[in-house]
Design a protein around this motif. Structure first.
Motif, PDB file in Angstrom:
ATOM      1  N   ALA A 309     -17.273   7.867   7.562  1.00  0.00           N
ATOM      2  CA  ALA A 309     -16.348   6.855   8.229  1.00  0.00           C
ATOM      3  C   ALA A 309     -16.661   5.893   7.668  1.00  0.00           C
ATOM      4  CB  ALA A 309     -15.729   7.214   9.571  1.00  0.00           C
ATOM      5  N   ARG A 310     -17.716   5.462   8.411  1.00  0.00           N
ATOM      6  CA  ARG A 310     -17.801   4.277   7.190  1.00  0.00           C
ATOM      7  C   ARG A 310     -17.764   4.321   5.955  1.00  0.00           C
ATOM      8  NH1 ARG A 310     -21.664   3.606  10.876  1.00  0.00           N
ATOM      9  NH2 ARG A 310     -23.728   4.347   9.201  1.00  0.00           N
ATOM     10  N   GLN A 315     -14.316   2.046   1.227  1.00  0.00           N
ATOM     11  CA  GLN A 315     -13.533   3.227   0.178  1.00  0.00           C
ATOM     12  C   GLN A 315     -12.033   2.050   0.144  1.00  0.00           C
ATOM     13  OE1 GLN A 315     -15.092   3.954  -2.624  1.00  0.00           O
ATOM     14  NE2 GLN A 315     -13.110   4.087  -4.132  1.00  0.00           N
ATOM     15  N   ALA A 316     -10.990   2.256   1.299  1.00  0.00           N
ATOM     16  CA  ALA A 316     -10.009   1.787   1.575  1.00  0.00           C
ATOM     17  C   ALA A 316      -9.871   0.657   1.842  1.00  0.00           C
ATOM     18  CB  ALA A 316      -9.389   2.531   2.743  1.00  0.00           C
ATOM     19  N   ARG A 317     -10.515  -0.313   1.871  1.00  0.00           N
ATOM     20  CA  ARG A 317     -10.437  -1.122   1.790  1.00  0.00           C
ATOM     21  C   ARG A 317     -10.735  -1.914  -0.091  1.00  0.00           C
ATOM     22  NH1 ARG A 317     -14.017  -2.579   5.611  1.00  0.00           N
ATOM     23  NH2 ARG A 317     -15.709  -3.189   4.035  1.00  0.00           N
ATOM     24  N   MET A 318     -11.279  -1.133  -0.451  1.00  0.00           N
ATOM     25  CA  MET A 318     -12.109  -1.954  -2.078  1.00  0.00           C
ATOM     26  C   MET A 318     -10.407  -1.676  -2.811  1.00  0.00           C
ATOM     27  SD  MET A 318     -15.877  -0.879  -2.439  1.00  0.00           S
ATOM     28  CE  MET A 318     -15.582  -0.638  -4.672  1.00  0.00           C
ATOM     29  N   LEU A 320      -7.260  -1.178  -1.481  1.00  0.00           N
ATOM     30  CA  LEU A 320      -5.909  -1.657  -1.014  1.00  0.00           C
ATOM     31  C   LEU A 320      -6.036  -3.596  -1.677  1.00  0.00           C
ATOM     32  CD1 LEU A 320      -3.619  -2.927   0.473  1.00  0.00           C
ATOM     33  CD2 LEU A 320      -5.687  -3.471   2.801  1.00  0.00           C
ATOM     34  N   ARG A 321      -7.705  -4.262  -1.569  1.00  0.00           N
ATOM     35  CA  ARG A 321      -8.121  -5.419  -2.590  1.00  0.00           C
ATOM     36  C   ARG A 321      -7.674  -5.167  -3.473  1.00  0.00           C
ATOM     37  NH1 ARG A 321     -12.474  -5.787  -1.206  1.00  0.00           N
ATOM     38  NH2 ARG A 321     -12.142  -6.822   0.229  1.00  0.00           N
ATOM     39  N   ARG A 322      -7.730  -4.272  -4.313  1.00  0.00           N
ATOM     40  CA  ARG A 322      -7.325  -4.067  -6.500  1.00  0.00           C
ATOM     41  C   ARG A 322      -6.180  -3.493  -6.488  1.00  0.00           C
ATOM     42  NH1 ARG A 322     -10.518   0.092  -6.723  1.00  0.00           N
ATOM     43  NH2 ARG A 322     -12.264  -0.205  -6.998  1.00  0.00           N
ATOM     44  N   MET A 323      -5.364  -3.401  -4.995  1.00  0.00           N
ATOM     45  CA  MET A 323      -3.467  -2.805  -5.073  1.00  0.00           C
ATOM     46  C   MET A 323      -3.414  -4.256  -4.975  1.00  0.00           C
ATOM     47  SD  MET A 323      -2.936   0.748  -2.723  1.00  0.00           S
ATOM     48  CE  MET A 323      -1.553   0.202  -3.573  1.00  0.00           C
ATOM     49  N   LEU A 324      -3.781  -5.363  -4.299  1.00  0.00           N
ATOM     50  CA  LEU A 324      -2.841  -6.190  -3.632  1.00  0.00           C
ATOM     51  C   LEU A 324      -3.089  -7.950  -5.389  1.00  0.00           C
ATOM     52  CD1 LEU A 324      -3.334  -6.357   0.455  1.00  0.00           C
ATOM     53  CD2 LEU A 324      -1.039  -5.827  -1.544  1.00  0.00           C
ATOM     54  N   PHE A 325      -4.783  -7.711  -5.642  1.00  0.00           N
ATOM     55  CA  PHE A 325      -4.973  -8.789  -6.338  1.00  0.00           C
ATOM     56  C   PHE A 325      -5.653  -8.290  -8.024  1.00  0.00           C
ATOM     57  CE2 PHE A 325      -5.652  -9.640  -2.247  1.00  0.00           C
ATOM     58  CZ  PHE A 325      -5.492 -10.937  -1.510  1.00  0.00           C
ATOM     59  N   GLY A 326      -5.592  -7.416  -7.905  1.00  0.00           N
ATOM     60  CA  GLY A 326      -5.754  -6.892  -9.556  1.00  0.00           C
ATOM     61  C   GLY A 326      -7.762  -6.580  -9.219  1.00  0.00           C
TER      62      GLY A 326
END
Length: 357
Positions: A309-310, A315-318, A320-326
């Motif tokens: 789960a961790r 991986q989901a947080r990474m 999401l950050r790549r989608m928002l900030f590149g």
């Protein structure tokens, strides 16, 4: 050889009184001492048990509590507060008081005192010389020329006057009157004292000494010997009864211990060995160990699920950050080794053997 040996000492024979009172006294004393010895031994055992199980641990706990509440705080206060504060105050006092006082004494007071002492010595020497020539010399001349001759003449006159008027009459009175009178009074006192002393001696001997001697010889001494025999027998009976009571108390204690062991200890031991131990083994082998294995497997599965789960959350947080900030800019590698062509050396260049191509 047998004739040279000393004669054997006669055997000690006890009187009929000691033999008559020994047995009843020992019986009575034994009856009285046995309960006392039993109570004494019971109190001793109870006191030892109470001391070992209650008083000594309580005393150690109270000692530790007293140290924690009273000793250790004061030690810490002394070590970390009072001593540093005292050292600081001592250094401050040395700087503010001792050093200025030492400088004042060395630079001002000591030279001033030496000058004052020299001046006082000079003034004293002058006054002493002046007093010697103005007072001592004239006084010495007056004493040697006037007062000493006059004093000798007056003293000689007074000596002969006192000798004629007092000493010679006193010597005559002592030799002619007082000495004979003293001898007579001494003889009379010797006669009177000797007669009175002889009368008092015989009166006291007849009225006090002879009755007291008869009373001691015929009454007190026999009674004292009887009482001494009775006291010795009572003391021996007490010792004998105390030893017998100790053996009785030991036998009673062992019997009570054996009875306690067979009534309580042995049944408890039998129950522990034959019932509790097998039941414990069954519970351990069929309940506790499977439960522990199941708990261990559940814990391992839980840890693996949490780890997965961790990782998923990370991986989901990474993503999401790549989608928002590149994507983040990758750092450019810088070659810090020596250039291949010859050129001027710079601060970034190196010629060591470890960094050469």
């Amino acid at each position: 050889m047998d004739l040279d040996k000393p004669p054997a000492a006669p055997a000690y024979s006890e009187g009929c009184l000691a033999v008559a009172i020994r047995v009843p006294v020992r019986i009575v004393v034994l009856v009285l001492v046995v309960p006392v010895r039993l109570v004494w031994d019971a109190l001793t055992v109870a006191g030892r048990f109470l001391t070992d199980t209650v008083l000594r641990p309580l005393g150690r706990a109270l000692l530790w509590l007293g140290r924690a509440l009273f000793v250790w705080p004061w030690v810490a206060l002394w070590r970390w507060v009072v001593v540093p504060a005292g050292q600081g105050l001592g250094f401050l006092g040395h700087v503010l008081l001792v050093v200025p006082a030492r400088w004042l004494y060395a630079r001002v007071l000591a030279p001033l005192g030496r000058g004052t002492a020299w001046l006082a010595g000079a003034v004293g020497a002058g006054l002493a010389w002046l007093g010697h020539h103005l007072v001592v010399v004239p006084a010495r001349w007056v004493f040697g020329r006037v007062l000493a001759p006059a004093g000798r003449a007056v003293g000689l006159a007074l000596y002969w006057t006192a000798r004629v008027l007092f000493v010679l009459p006193a010597l005559w009175l002592w030799a002619r009157v007082l000495v004979p009178a003293g001898h007579g009074l001494s003889w009379l006192a010797d006669v009177v004292v000797t007669g009175v002393g002889t009368a008092l001696y015989w009166t006291g001997r007849l009225l006090l000494v002879l009755p007291a001697r008869w009373l001691w010889r015929h009454v007190l001494a026999p009674v004292g010997r009887v009482l001494a025999v009775v006291a010795r027998e009572v003391a021996d009976a007490l010792g004998h009864a105390w030893r017998i009571a100790g053996r009785v108390s030991l036998v009673v204690g062992r019997a009570l211990g054996t009875l306690f062991r067979w009534i309580f200890v042995e049944p408890v031991r039998w129950v522990y060995r034959t019932v509790l131990t097998p039941v414990g083994h069954v519970v351990r082998d069929h309940v506790l160990r499977p439960a522990a294995e199941v708990a261990r497997a559940v814990g391992q599965a839980s840890r693996q699920a949490l780890a997965a789960a961790r990782d998923s959350v990370r991986q989901a947080r990474m993503d999401l950050r790549r989608m928002l900030f590149g994507d983040s800019r990758q750092p450019v590698a810088v070659d810090r080794r020596e250039p291949h062509e010859r050129g001027t050396r710079t601060l970034g260049s190196s010629t060591t053997a470890l960094t050469k191509d």
